[in-house]
Motif scaffolding. Structure first.
Motif, short mmCIF file in Angstrom:
data_model
loop_
_atom_site.label_atom_id
_atom_site.label_comp_id
_atom_site.label_asym_id
_atom_site.label_seq_id
_atom_site.Cartn_x
_atom_site.Cartn_y
_atom_site.Cartn_z
N ARG A 1 -22.57 8.32 0.98
CA ARG A 1 -22.52 8.92 -0.37
C ARG A 1 -23.63 9.96 -0.53
NH1 ARG A 1 -21.35 4.26 -2.69
NH2 ARG A 1 -23.52 3.65 -2.97
N ASN A 2 -24.85 9.62 -0.05
CA ASN A 2 -26.02 10.50 -0.25
C ASN A 2 -26.25 11.47 0.91
OD1 ASN A 2 -26.52 9.06 -2.60
ND2 ASN A 2 -27.82 7.57 -1.54
N ARG A 3 -25.36 11.48 1.87
CA ARG A 3 -25.53 12.30 3.10
C ARG A 3 -26.94 12.10 3.65
NH1 ARG A 3 -23.99 16.08 -0.60
NH2 ARG A 3 -21.77 16.39 -0.77
N ASP A 4 -27.33 10.84 3.73
CA ASP A 4 -28.68 10.48 4.16
C ASP A 4 -28.61 10.21 5.68
OD1 ASP A 4 -30.95 9.06 4.89
OD2 ASP A 4 -30.80 7.58 3.26
N GLU B 1 -23.75 3.78 1.04
CA GLU B 1 -24.76 4.54 0.28
C GLU B 1 -25.25 5.74 1.09
OE1 GLU B 1 -27.98 2.13 -1.11
OE2 GLU B 1 -28.98 3.87 -2.03
N HIS C 1 -16.86 16.25 2.61
CA HIS C 1 -18.02 15.69 1.92
C HIS C 1 -19.31 15.91 2.73
CE1 HIS C 1 -20.65 12.80 -0.04
NE2 HIS C 1 -20.80 12.16 1.11
N TRP C 2 -19.18 15.80 4.06
CA TRP C 2 -20.38 15.91 4.92
C TRP C 2 -19.95 16.65 6.18
CZ3 TRP C 2 -23.76 10.98 6.35
CH2 TRP C 2 -25.04 11.41 6.75
#
Ligand code: ADE
Length: 421
Positions: free
Chosen positions: A252-255, A249, A198-199
């Motif tokens: 999830r958002n690769r922030d 979050e 995912h990341w």
């Protein structure tokens, strides 16, 4: 117990990664069942660099359960190993190996003894969560040998009873340990938030910090914090629930900016709880503090996080960079401040994924010696050098969860004697 001959040996080998928490677990609400006072979130590290490999053998000729860790026999009598063994034996099922003419019935597992050999591919004493990988591997491999049908969630709740953070090593990628509500711990399990793919840009650099001081064990430290720290209560009830949602979050958002801010803040709060404990506990040392300052100054000078840091119950730093380019720059800064001793080879000082050294443009000690100091920050804090304060660096990445190793040459026990090879 039916079998062709009475001298057979059946074996299974598994490999399980270690993990590092980015929202920390600190404090138990039940000591015996290892139930935490808050949820935690971790990243699983690449098993090629940090993992435990375990072989479990069963034979009617074994007269007692035995275990070897890194080649040395260790007692299996501790409560933690015993609870895991007992729980796995309860779930054991029929096993049939037609080729070898072996048939084990479910109930036979209560009488059969096992030999277990485990090996960590990183120094066990370096404070790198070896018991998380080790206990997870213990449970995972026993479950495979005994044909346990339960899923990883159930296995994670058994691993948890061996070592709390072991439950998070049951999955790859990003993992949450939900504290659960049940008094018997059935819902205190690990769940995967996202897989490692995912990341997969994230790069992890671990600074193994030299330390002569004997640290307070996590078990003792946690107990003292629960009993004496008012900050721990506030953290568990008010701070962590919000951080868990924000961290989920961010993942999830690769922030990366949010991920890094939360990771650093949570590590710092965990160590603040340690200071708030009576008597206070000091896990970090001067080198740990210098690494924090190095990252904080870099992040401040860029205006946005370039790297995150997190520290467990010891002085080692786990640094997370958003990509290979940032990891190369981070490694340059780290090696400027913490150069290897003069007689050291760069390739034994920076281990794991060596390609990060190339990304940093560092091929030899000469390149390290030629590194310019990082630009002087607004606070005019000069960058000093501290050779010898870091033992070595491990460059790694996110990794996958437990797996069975089918290649028999990787087994740690001899298939003929059931003893370490
Ligand atoms: N503690 C540290 N490493 C371990 C391992 N590989 N297995 C069991 N316990 C451990």
């Amino acid at each position: 117990m039916a079998s062709g001959t009475e001298s057979w040996i059946l074996m299974a080998t598994g490999r399980t990664p270690t993990n590092i928490a980015v929202i920390k677990y600190w404090g138990k609400r039940d000591e015996a069942l290892i139930l935490p006072v808050n949820d935690s979130i971790s990243v699983t590290l690449d098993p090629d660099h940090l993992s435990a490999t375990t072989t479990v053998a069963v034979s009617p000729t074994f007269d007692r359960d035995r275990m070897w860790l890194n080649g040395k026999e260790i007692p299996l009598s501790g409560d933690r190993f015993q609870s895991c063994l007992r729980e796995i034996r309860k779930l054991a099922d029929d096993v049939e190996d037609e080729k070898k003419g072996i048939r084990i019935r479910k109930d036979d597992w209560q009488k059969l003894h096992v030999h277990i050999a485990s090996y960590n591919n990183f120094p066990t004493a370096a404070g790198l969560a070896s018991s998380a990988a080790g206990l997870a591997c213990f449970v995972f491999t026993l479950a495979k040998l005994m044909n346990v049908k339960e899923d990883c969630g159930k296995l994670s709740s058994i691993a948890r009873q061996g070592s709390g953070s072991a439950c998070r090593s049951m999955y790859g990628g990003f993992v949450k340990w939900t504290m659960g509500k049940d008094a018997c711990g059935s819902d205190s399990i690990a769940v995967q938030l996202a897989s490692e793919s995912h990341w997969n840009d994230l790069v992890i650099i671990i600074a193994v910090v030299s330390s002569k001081q004997k640290e307070t064990s996590s078990t003792t430290g946690m107990r003292d914090s629960v009993e004496t720290s008012p900050l721990l209560q506030h953290r568990a009830q008010t701070v962590v629930p919000g951080r868990i949602l924000q961290m989920e979050e961010a993942i999830r958002n690769r922030d990366f900016a949010s991920f890094a801010r939360l990771t650093c803040a949570d590590s710092n709060q965990f160590h603040a709880v340690c200071l708030d404990t009576s008597p206070p506990i000091f896990y970090m040392n001067d080198t740990s503090h210098r690494i924090i300052s190095l990252v904080e100054r870099w992040n401040r000078s860029e205006g946005t996080p370039q790297a995150a840091y997190t520290f467990d119950a010891g002085p080692n730093a786990v640094l997370i960079a958003p990509n290979r380019k940032s990891a190369g720059l981070l490694l340059q800064r780290l090696l400027f401040c913490f150069p290897p001793p003069a007689d050291n080879e760069l390739t034994s000082y920076v281990i794991g994924d060596k390609s990060i050294l190339h990304e940093a443009g560092l091929q030899s000690m000469k390149d390290v010696e030629a590194l310019p100091p990082p630009p002087v920050s607004k606070d005019k804090y000069p960058s000093q050098k501290f050779p010898g304060k870091v033992s070595y660096f491990i460059c790694t990445r996110l990794g996958s969860g437990p797996r069975v190793l089918t290649d028999e040459s990787l087994a740690l026990l001899s298939p003929t004697t059931g003893l370490p090879k």
